[in-house]
Motif scaffolding. Structure first.
Motif, PDB file in Angstrom:
ATOM      1  N   GLN A   6       0.483  -1.140   0.283  1.00 50.81           N
ATOM      2  CA  GLN A   6       0.127   0.020  -0.497  1.00 50.81           C
ATOM      3  C   GLN A   6       0.529   0.958  -0.172  1.00 50.81           C
ATOM      4  O   GLN A   6       0.396   1.981   0.184  1.00 50.81           O
ATOM      5  N   LYS A   7       2.197   1.137  -0.030  1.00 54.43           N
ATOM      6  CA  LYS A   7       3.179   2.502   0.038  1.00 54.43           C
ATOM      7  C   LYS A   7       3.027   3.191  -1.273  1.00 54.43           C
ATOM      8  O   LYS A   7       3.426   2.837  -2.590  1.00 54.43           O
ATOM      9  N   ARG A   8       2.961   4.252  -1.367  1.00 57.46           N
ATOM     10  CA  ARG A   8       2.777   5.246  -2.594  1.00 57.46           C
ATOM     11  C   ARG A   8       2.953   6.476  -1.719  1.00 57.46           C
ATOM     12  O   ARG A   8       2.826   6.770  -0.542  1.00 57.46           O
ATOM     13  N   LEU A   9       3.426   7.319  -3.205  1.00 55.81           N
ATOM     14  CA  LEU A   9       3.778   8.975  -2.601  1.00 55.81           C
ATOM     15  C   LEU A   9       2.713   9.398  -4.737  1.00 55.81           C
ATOM     16  O   LEU A   9       2.790   9.085  -5.195  1.00 55.81           O
ATOM     17  N   GLU A  10       1.662  10.321  -3.810  1.00 53.42           N
ATOM     18  CA  GLU A  10       1.624  10.823  -4.996  1.00 53.42           C
ATOM     19  C   GLU A  10       1.557  12.896  -4.875  1.00 53.42           C
ATOM     20  O   GLU A  10       1.344  13.397  -3.598  1.00 53.42           O
ATOM     21  N   GLY A  11       1.157  13.241  -6.066  1.00 54.10           N
ATOM     22  CA  GLY A  11       1.477  14.366  -6.626  1.00 54.10           C
ATOM     23  C   GLY A  11       2.903  14.485  -5.877  1.00 54.10           C
ATOM     24  O   GLY A  11       3.808  14.197  -6.385  1.00 54.10           O
ATOM     25  N   ASP A  12       2.481  15.851  -5.186  1.00 62.13           N
ATOM     26  CA  ASP A  12       3.331  16.818  -4.575  1.00 62.13           C
ATOM     27  C   ASP A  12       4.518  15.934  -3.771  1.00 62.13           C
ATOM     28  O   ASP A  12       5.711  16.234  -3.138  1.00 62.13           O
ATOM     29  N   GLN A  13       3.402  15.394  -3.258  1.00 61.41           N
ATOM     30  CA  GLN A  13       4.914  13.912  -2.304  1.00 61.41           C
ATOM     31  C   GLN A  13       5.855  13.538  -3.027  1.00 61.41           C
ATOM     32  O   GLN A  13       6.499  13.509  -2.268  1.00 61.41           O
ATOM     33  N   CYS A  14       5.905  13.184  -4.351  1.00 60.81           N
ATOM     34  CA  CYS A  14       7.042  12.772  -4.874  1.00 60.81           C
ATOM     35  C   CYS A  14       7.976  14.045  -5.093  1.00 60.81           C
ATOM     36  O   CYS A  14       8.931  14.158  -5.978  1.00 60.81           O
ATOM     37  N   LEU A  15       7.531  15.184  -5.037  1.00 56.66           N
ATOM     38  CA  LEU A  15       8.753  16.412  -5.518  1.00 56.66           C
ATOM     39  C   LEU A  15      10.238  16.587  -4.280  1.00 56.66           C
ATOM     40  O   LEU A  15      10.514  17.625  -3.615  1.00 56.66           O
ATOM     41  N   ASP A  16       9.319  15.706  -2.486  1.00 59.35           N
ATOM     42  CA  ASP A  16      10.720  15.373  -1.508  1.00 59.35           C
ATOM     43  C   ASP A  16      11.708  14.214  -1.814  1.00 59.35           C
ATOM     44  O   ASP A  16      11.064  12.913  -1.551  1.00 59.35           O
ATOM     45  N   VAL A  17      12.668  14.483  -1.831  1.00 62.37           N
ATOM     46  CA  VAL A  17      13.945  13.218  -1.843  1.00 62.37           C
ATOM     47  C   VAL A  17      13.491  12.652  -0.850  1.00 62.37           C
ATOM     48  O   VAL A  17      13.532  11.293  -0.871  1.00 62.37           O
ATOM     49  N   GLY A  18      13.626  13.520   0.220  1.00 64.81           N
ATOM     50  CA  GLY A  18      13.033  12.573   1.825  1.00 64.81           C
ATOM     51  C   GLY A  18      12.001  11.596   2.076  1.00 64.81           C
ATOM     52  O   GLY A  18      12.368  10.276   2.554  1.00 64.81           O
ATOM     53  N   LEU A  19      11.137  11.503   1.258  1.00 63.76           N
ATOM     54  CA  LEU A  19      10.208  10.962   0.942  1.00 63.76           C
ATOM     55  C   LEU A  19      10.033   9.743  -0.048  1.00 63.76           C
ATOM     56  O   LEU A  19       9.998   8.939   0.227  1.00 63.76           O
ATOM     57  N   VAL A  20      10.727  10.107  -0.818  1.00 66.66           N
ATOM     58  CA  VAL A  20      10.743   9.094  -1.927  1.00 66.66           C
ATOM     59  C   VAL A  20      12.514   8.108  -1.267  1.00 66.66           C
ATOM     60  O   VAL A  20      12.382   6.966  -1.180  1.00 66.66           O
ATOM     61  N   GLU A  21      13.244   8.711  -0.669  1.00 68.02           N
ATOM     62  CA  GLU A  21      13.810   7.580   0.144  1.00 68.02           C
ATOM     63  C   GLU A  21      13.775   7.041   1.233  1.00 68.02           C
ATOM     64  O   GLU A  21      13.928   5.352   0.788  1.00 68.02           O
ATOM     65  N   MET A  22      12.452   7.478   1.982  1.00 70.61           N
ATOM     66  CA  MET A  22      11.792   6.881   2.881  1.00 70.61           C
ATOM     67  C   MET A  22      10.965   5.645   2.282  1.00 70.61           C
ATOM     68  O   MET A  22      11.118   4.630   3.124  1.00 70.61           O
ATOM     69  N   LEU A  23      10.047   6.308   0.962  1.00 70.09           N
ATOM     70  CA  LEU A  23       9.725   4.565   0.620  1.00 70.09           C
ATOM     71  C   LEU A  23      10.213   3.813  -0.414  1.00 70.09           C
ATOM     72  O   LEU A  23      10.835   2.535  -0.032  1.00 70.09           O
ATOM     73  N   ILE A  24      11.452   4.264  -0.636  1.00 66.48           N
ATOM     74  CA  ILE A  24      12.381   2.807  -0.855  1.00 66.48           C
ATOM     75  C   ILE A  24      13.158   2.319   0.462  1.00 66.48           C
ATOM     76  O   ILE A  24      13.856   0.909   0.201  1.00 66.48           O
ATOM     77  N   THR A  25      13.793   2.828   1.228  1.00 64.85           N
ATOM     78  CA  THR A  25      14.472   2.165   2.339  1.00 64.85           C
ATOM     79  C   THR A  25      13.560   1.751   2.846  1.00 64.85           C
ATOM     80  O   THR A  25      14.342   1.071   3.648  1.00 64.85           O
ATOM     81  N   ASP A  26      12.214   2.091   3.161  1.00 59.60           N
ATOM     82  CA  ASP A  26      11.369   1.463   4.517  1.00 59.60           C
ATOM     83  C   ASP A  26      11.328   0.153   4.132  1.00 59.60           C
ATOM     84  O   ASP A  26      11.006  -0.952   3.724  1.00 59.60           O
ATOM     85  N   GLU A  27      11.590  -0.896   5.242  1.00 56.90           N
ATOM     86  CA  GLU A  27      11.655  -2.862   4.618  1.00 56.90           C
ATOM     87  C   GLU A  27      10.378  -2.460   5.886  1.00 56.90           C
ATOM     88  O   GLU A  27       9.893  -3.940   5.556  1.00 56.90           O
ATOM     89  N   ASP A  28       9.615  -2.090   6.361  1.00 55.74           N
ATOM     90  CA  ASP A  28       8.447  -2.918   7.311  1.00 55.74           C
ATOM     91  C   ASP A  28       6.715  -2.948   5.429  1.00 55.74           C
ATOM     92  O   ASP A  28       6.345  -2.208   5.630  1.00 55.74           O
ATOM     93  N   ASP A  29       7.243  -4.417   5.888  1.00 56.70           N
ATOM     94  CA  ASP A  29       6.040  -4.490   5.319  1.00 56.70           C
ATOM     95  C   ASP A  29       4.544  -4.787   5.888  1.00 56.70           C
ATOM     96  O   ASP A  29       4.073  -5.241   5.255  1.00 56.70           O
TER      97      ASP A  29
END
Length: 126
Positions: A103-126
């Motif tokens: 269910q993990k996703r970034l939408e719209g303006d959230q994609c403009l935040d490198v920190g959020l993108v990195e968090m989505l990618i590095t988050d191991e907790d499924d």
């Protein structure tokens, strides 16, 4: 190095995901299709792309990045667009960056935040 894929259209996306190994980690960027100049018709997608690419630098080497062109503007704006109605994609806005199979996703303006993108990618907790 992250394995990159480029897919155009819903049917090609559906075929790809049906054969994609379930145990592989994949991040999917849903974006408006590209114009002849190489940029998406979606200005928000164009704006977000460099932030997403920078955030992807922290992705595990064995992961996959899948760039999906959802179609032209009129196809996307149709409320019956299969990317909107398919319960596996359930898109509401472009761009959307998602970790496939979660269910993990970034939408719209959230994609403009490198920190959020990195968090989505590095988050191991499924």
């Amino acid at each position: 190095m992250v394995v990159r894929h480029h897919i155009e259209g819903y049917e090609n996306f559906k075929k790809f995901t049906e054969t994609f190994p379930k145990d592989e980690v994949a991040y999917i960027l849903f974006s408006g299709s590209k114009l002849p100049n190489g940029s998406s018709w979606c200005p928000d997608c164009v704006e977000a792309e460099p932030f997403i690419q920078k955030g992807l630098q922290v992705a595990p080497a064995e992961s996959h990045f899948i760039y999906v062109e959802v179609g032209d503007r009129s196809f996307w704006k149709d409320l019956k667009c299969p990317f909107r109605t398919d319960n596996k994609t359930n898109l509401k806005v472009l761009p959307t960056l998602a970790r496939w199979g979660t269910q993990k996703r970034l939408e719209g303006d959230q994609c403009l935040d490198v920190g959020l993108v990195e968090m989505l990618i590095t988050d191991e907790d499924d």
